[in-house]
Design an enzyme around this catalytic site. Structure first.
Site, PDB file in Angstrom:
ATOM      1  N   GLU A 218       4.247   5.343   0.727  1.00  0.00           N
ATOM      2  CA  GLU A 218       4.361   4.233  -0.205  1.00  0.00           C
ATOM      3  C   GLU A 218       3.489   4.471  -1.430  1.00  0.00           C
ATOM      4  OE1 GLU A 218       4.623   0.424   1.527  1.00  0.00           O
ATOM      5  OE2 GLU A 218       4.792   1.206   3.555  1.00  0.00           O
TER       6      GLU A 218
ATOM      7  N   LYS B  26      -0.617   0.932  16.129  1.00  0.00           N
ATOM      8  CA  LYS B  26       0.314   1.415  17.152  1.00  0.00           C
ATOM      9  C   LYS B  26      -0.400   1.803  18.440  1.00  0.00           C
ATOM     10  CE  LYS B  26       3.634   2.826  13.628  1.00  0.00           C
ATOM     11  NZ  LYS B  26       3.989   3.908  12.681  1.00  0.00           N
TER      12      LYS B  26
END
Lengths: 426, 426
Positions: A188, A203
């Site tokens: 990004e 995660k």
């Protein structure tokens, strides 16, 4: 009966889900006996909805979905922990089942979400929150339940794995690798969450919670990113028979859960070492099954939508057969989180220092002062009168390594920028 | 409630299951809320049962288990398709759920078993029949159901993978590799089922049936083993950037299911190429998820028992919650099996021929006669006046390749033994 779906969020993943539903609706009926129908779509972006031919069921207000009595399953794909949290909690409270791909939400408010689901007697499924399309949460909650899991670790961030692969294979520098990743849509505009390891941390918090039956949150995960890594380090690691990966690691230890994200040297023969580019893989060790690994695309429209729709169809099967949640919150134990300072392992540390007499002796003295035993030290001359000094230690205590680094940083006029620190996982 | 288990077969896998139950019974209660109790054990071998401290619940007659009204789940671990078939069918007919690790049974009588289960309204779970402890059947039946699966292929036989790894890495001959595998307990005294590919064929029949929603039986699988492979072939493949594996392959094609087991050249960069030793891995490509791979130990007491007990606990969860079978037979389509003669791919063929004038010209003529275009031909002199001639073809038709081989075999005094034939999978 027809199981009715409301979808919130029509970005990459939401769009992928709509595509799958439109393409395979008949297959799901024939193969699974499940009839699912998308009845309402919410988005901040009406054009996205229109592009997927769902303008007729579009609403700009998520409340039209969570309050719609005919909807059985709400799919939350907007991400983040503010509006998304409201969508999920309100949907559950209204008696909907929820499917989400939201790692940040599950890693920070997982307990609240699962408690709310339990109170409502509804399901929350979140396979897509980790590893994109790779089945990993489902195997941990089903196929592998006969095991005591000792380790779950993996490459769970495609952006940084792509960058490290390019740096290792092509000698590309960090900044160039980042620019290329951004140009290819793998990173990004603000890459902080990826390169600093926060995405991977969320995660591994989720995976560790399931694998060890004990709640681990994002705040529990020690995190260090890849921004200090240079091709020099990857080359040096290769020379020692290692590969450098940004690993998300969780070990069950007798004293508690060791959970962290950092650049890691693993033997080139390790199954994770050949996972390159944007691919992800999660490596799980159980007391019965031994080593297992789950590999696949960690991001992207199709893979993430595969995981979301797998959850949707599974929940739809339950709704259709009148079956309530089979598995709720699995955190039945309360294991302590091991402070990172207490860890003991081998370390690779590269300092860039000014090429002055006496610097190396002073550094050696500091290692000795903290009883950090050095396995090897290699010195590479660089341009502009600086020298790269690469240390590989024997097993040492994390707190001692930190003290060594701090002390060396205090040497007059010596250190040029923060060192590159890579922990070794055998 | 307590879910009661009857176990038939106390060999390697059965013993592993008893060990897991004894070790983790309390964990299963705490983590899963599932209370399972082993109430009856049957074996041909009472000493095995005694060695696992289950002499008090031992019976030599499986009928004592399938007819015991208090038993909820029968675990069949004797293998084969005779007594095992009776155990499974009688247990289902008597209203028991069944868990089995029996690949031969599921690959030959799978339809009968699943029909019997459906008629009885009971579950049959068989995760351990493929890939030992690797979760693969469960992901195909749950996490990946939103996909149309295009390919499932893998290394599903540890014996041959161990042998090929030793042959490739250490230049060991076929016979020596086999002897070493036998000495290490990785190959049986009669290795036919492994080295000729029948074991792998049963497994790919099971995987293809699930992945493509269409019944594939053992008899449908074209099978060719590794006994003609020599280190020369592995070395030659390496030089071309390939690795040789005994792959079990199933592709969905517009004309039907292409399913086969044979030595296969895959690019050294393929994720399956680094799966070595006794490890197994199954590679799955879905239209949404893209490439995924599932890796782990394909055999052994712990891994197989992990898969069996994962199934047992899952079924026990259902029994305890009063939930019937959620997924029955998934073969809702009837796709044709593609005749292997119609396949088109690239071939590696090594002939050992007598070193006589004119042989090469004669062979070249035969390739031309069947319009098989040759990409490269390399000739290696061997001892005793023989020559290895290695052909790599462009894409050719399987039936033409067979004709070429047959015709060359007919050349006077030329061929020394059958050729080594390795198909190329890009």
């Amino acid at each position: 009966m027809t199981v009715k779906i409301g979808l919130v969020g029509t970005g990459t993943v939401g769009g992928g889900c709509i595509d799958i539903l439109q393409k395979h609706k008949q297959d799901f009926q024939r193969h699974l006996g499940v009839d699912v129908e998308l009845v309402r779509v919410c988005s901040r972006n009406p054009e996205q909805a229109a592009a997927h031919n769902v303008a007729d069921i579009f609403t700009p207000d998520y409340r039209d979905i969570v309050n719609d009595p005919k909807i059985d399953i709400v799919v939350e794909l907007i991400g983040g922990t503010t509006v998304a949290r409201n969508v999920v909690l309100e949907a559950l409270a209204a008696g909907k089942n929820v499917v989400t791909a939201n790692k940040a939400l599950m890693a920070t408010h997982g307990q609240e979400v699962l408690d709310t689901a339990a109170a409502a007697g509804k399901e929350v499924a979140f396979e897509a929150s980790v590893g994109g399309g790779i089945p990993i949460i489902d195997p941990l909650k089903h196929s592998l339940i006969a095991n005591e899991i000792g380790t779950v670790m993996g490459i769970v961030n495609g952006t940084t794995n792509y960058m490290l692969t390019r740096m290792a294979d092509n000698g590309m520098g960090y900044e160039d690798a980042l620019k290329e990743a951004q140009a290819n849509g793998f990173a990004e505009a603000d890459p902080t969450a990826d390169v600093e390891g926060f995405d991977a941390a969320a995660k591994i918090a989720i995976l560790a919670s399931i694998a060890f039956n004990s709640r681990v949150t994002l705040a529990d995960v020690y995190t260090s990113g890849i921004s200090q890594i240079s091709p020099v380090d990857l080359e040096a690691a290769r020379g020692m028979g290692y590969v450098v990966k940004l690993l998300a690691i969780a070990h069950r230890t007798p004293k508690g859960i060791d959970v962290r994200v950092h650049p890691t040297m693993i033997p080139a023969t390790h199954q994770l070492a050949t996972v390159n580019g944007v691919y992800n893989a999660i490596y799980v060790v159980g007391d019965a099954v031994g080593e297992t690994m789950f590999f696949g695309a960690g991001a992207g429209s199709g893979p993430a939508a595969s995981a979301v729709m797998g959850d949707v169809l599974e929940v739809a099967r339950h709704v259709q057969q009148g079956v309530g949640p089979l598995v709720g919150c699995t955190c039945t134990d309360q294991l302590p989180i091991l402070p990172v300072d207490e860890l003991q392992m081998k370390y690779y540390i590269r300092f860039t220092v000014s090429d002055k007499l006496g610097v190396l002796a002073a550094m050696a003295g500091i290692f000795a002062q903290y009883n950090v035993s050095v396995h090897s030290v290699v010195q590479h001359s660089k341009k502009e009168s600086t020298v790269d000094v690469v240390y590989v230690t024997h097993v040492a205590k994390e707190s001692d390594i930190k003290a060594v680094i701090e002390e060396i940083a205090g040497l007059d006029d010596v250190l040029q920028g923060p060192p590159s620190l890579i922990r070794v996982e055998e």
